[in-house]
Design a protein around this motif. Sequence first.
Motif, PDB file in Angstrom:
ATOM      1  N   ILE A  19     -55.795 -79.311  68.905  1.00  0.00           N
ATOM      2  CA  ILE A  19     -54.085 -79.774  69.274  1.00  0.00           C
ATOM      3  C   ILE A  19     -53.620 -78.526  69.902  1.00  0.00           C
ATOM      4  N   PRO A  20     -53.231 -78.580  70.220  1.00  0.00           N
ATOM      5  CA  PRO A  20     -51.788 -77.408  70.838  1.00  0.00           C
ATOM      6  C   PRO A  20     -50.419 -77.659  70.266  1.00  0.00           C
ATOM      7  N   LYS A  21     -50.498 -76.941  69.693  1.00  0.00           N
ATOM      8  CA  LYS A  21     -49.068 -75.925  69.173  1.00  0.00           C
ATOM      9  C   LYS A  21     -48.029 -75.819  70.329  1.00  0.00           C
ATOM     10  N   ILE A  22     -46.519 -77.400  70.635  1.00  0.00           N
ATOM     11  CA  ILE A  22     -45.242 -77.147  71.525  1.00  0.00           C
ATOM     12  C   ILE A  22     -44.648 -76.157  71.055  1.00  0.00           C
ATOM     13  N   PRO A  23     -44.549 -75.304  72.109  1.00  0.00           N
ATOM     14  CA  PRO A  23     -43.402 -74.216  72.666  1.00  0.00           C
ATOM     15  C   PRO A  23     -41.536 -75.441  72.433  1.00  0.00           C
ATOM     16  N   PRO A  24     -40.957 -74.570  70.978  1.00  0.00           N
ATOM     17  CA  PRO A  24     -39.042 -75.876  71.229  1.00  0.00           C
ATOM     18  C   PRO A  24     -39.293 -75.740  72.268  1.00  0.00           C
ATOM     19  N   ALA A  25     -39.306 -74.698  73.514  1.00  0.00           N
ATOM     20  CA  ALA A  25     -38.677 -74.708  74.883  1.00  0.00           C
ATOM     21  C   ALA A  25     -39.177 -76.024  75.839  1.00  0.00           C
ATOM     22  N   GLN A  26     -40.144 -76.275  75.405  1.00  0.00           N
ATOM     23  CA  GLN A  26     -40.685 -77.713  75.987  1.00  0.00           C
ATOM     24  C   GLN A  26     -41.111 -78.514  75.342  1.00  0.00           C
ATOM     25  N   VAL A  27     -39.688 -78.955  74.892  1.00  0.00           N
ATOM     26  CA  VAL A  27     -39.407 -80.333  74.225  1.00  0.00           C
ATOM     27  C   VAL A  27     -39.229 -81.283  74.671  1.00  0.00           C
ATOM     28  N   LEU A  28     -37.727 -80.641  75.393  1.00  0.00           N
ATOM     29  CA  LEU A  28     -37.009 -81.758  75.701  1.00  0.00           C
ATOM     30  C   LEU A  28     -37.799 -82.200  76.887  1.00  0.00           C
ATOM     31  N   GLU A  72     -43.125 -83.257  66.505  1.00  0.00           N
ATOM     32  CA  GLU A  72     -43.682 -82.433  65.639  1.00  0.00           C
ATOM     33  C   GLU A  72     -44.505 -81.256  65.556  1.00  0.00           C
ATOM     34  N   LEU A  73     -45.249 -81.370  66.596  1.00  0.00           N
ATOM     35  CA  LEU A  73     -45.724 -80.105  66.452  1.00  0.00           C
ATOM     36  C   LEU A  73     -45.386 -78.456  67.567  1.00  0.00           C
ATOM     37  N   ALA A  74     -44.153 -78.721  67.840  1.00  0.00           N
ATOM     38  CA  ALA A  74     -42.994 -78.501  68.211  1.00  0.00           C
ATOM     39  C   ALA A  74     -42.169 -77.371  66.589  1.00  0.00           C
ATOM     40  N   TYR A  75     -41.772 -78.602  65.895  1.00  0.00           N
ATOM     41  CA  TYR A  75     -41.630 -77.694  64.848  1.00  0.00           C
ATOM     42  C   TYR A  75     -41.455 -78.497  63.503  1.00  0.00           C
ATOM     43  N   GLY A  76     -43.065 -78.701  63.337  1.00  0.00           N
ATOM     44  CA  GLY A  76     -43.593 -78.450  62.024  1.00  0.00           C
ATOM     45  C   GLY A  76     -43.261 -80.927  62.144  1.00  0.00           C
ATOM     46  N   GLY A  77     -44.028 -80.902  60.960  1.00  0.00           N
ATOM     47  CA  GLY A  77     -44.403 -81.674  60.468  1.00  0.00           C
ATOM     48  C   GLY A  77     -43.035 -82.579  59.293  1.00  0.00           C
ATOM     49  N   LEU A  78     -44.088 -83.867  58.625  1.00  0.00           N
ATOM     50  CA  LEU A  78     -42.599 -83.564  57.046  1.00  0.00           C
ATOM     51  C   LEU A  78     -43.989 -83.150  55.939  1.00  0.00           C
ATOM     52  N   LYS A  79     -42.946 -82.059  55.229  1.00  0.00           N
ATOM     53  CA  LYS A  79     -43.380 -81.260  54.489  1.00  0.00           C
ATOM     54  C   LYS A  79     -44.661 -82.646  53.193  1.00  0.00           C
ATOM     55  N   PRO A  80     -46.065 -81.617  52.726  1.00  0.00           N
ATOM     56  CA  PRO A  80     -46.482 -82.821  51.958  1.00  0.00           C
ATOM     57  C   PRO A  80     -45.357 -83.331  50.379  1.00  0.00           C
ATOM     58  N   GLU A  81     -45.020 -82.873  49.310  1.00  0.00           N
ATOM     59  CA  GLU A  81     -43.549 -83.233  48.872  1.00  0.00           C
ATOM     60  C   GLU A  81     -43.136 -84.259  49.622  1.00  0.00           C
ATOM     61  N   THR A  82     -42.398 -84.126  50.927  1.00  0.00           N
ATOM     62  CA  THR A  82     -41.605 -85.982  51.696  1.00  0.00           C
ATOM     63  C   THR A  82     -42.721 -86.363  51.625  1.00  0.00           C
TER      64      THR A  82
END
Length: 169
Positions: A19-28, A72-82
């Motif tokens: 699964i590709p990581k998405i650069p934050p600049a490409q999100v919008l 989620e792929l750009a900024y990360g998902g929920l932490k396991p604790e969350t």
Amino acid sequence: MTRGSTIRAKTITPPAPTIPKIPPAQVLPRLAALQTATAAELKDQWRALFGKEPPPFNRPYLVSRLSYRVQELAYGGLKPETRARLEALGEQLDGGNVVLRRIRADSRPLPGTRLVREYDGVQHVVTVRADDFEYEGRPYRSLSAIARHITGTRWNGWTFFGLKGRPGA
């Protein structure tokens, strides 16, 4: 080969899709593109971002889930604790009952909503309150109880008042 020996076939499992990581600049730009994408394009995006076949759900669902996945792929998902905390809270609310978990609490009309139904030439008005319903100045725990009071027969109250079945249905 000797008597009694067997040949064992090796099963080869295909590698998990990357699964590709998405650069934050490409999100919008990617989120904007999802709004105008065709159903086929959305399904292709699903395969690329989730690594599996898309579910047979409607377009708004696919757009919503893909929008979340891009972020989620750009900024990360929920932490396991969350995630664990949310699961624990869900267990407290529904006691681990999967059926209750699927019922959406937000499908209930907002407090203050007035439900109007004409039956046998008489207009009946119900006011939704925070924890119950008011009809003719009396509180009722369910719309079905009100429908039974009005008609004298058992009714699904949500259907009687023109709502789509039970909450979450």
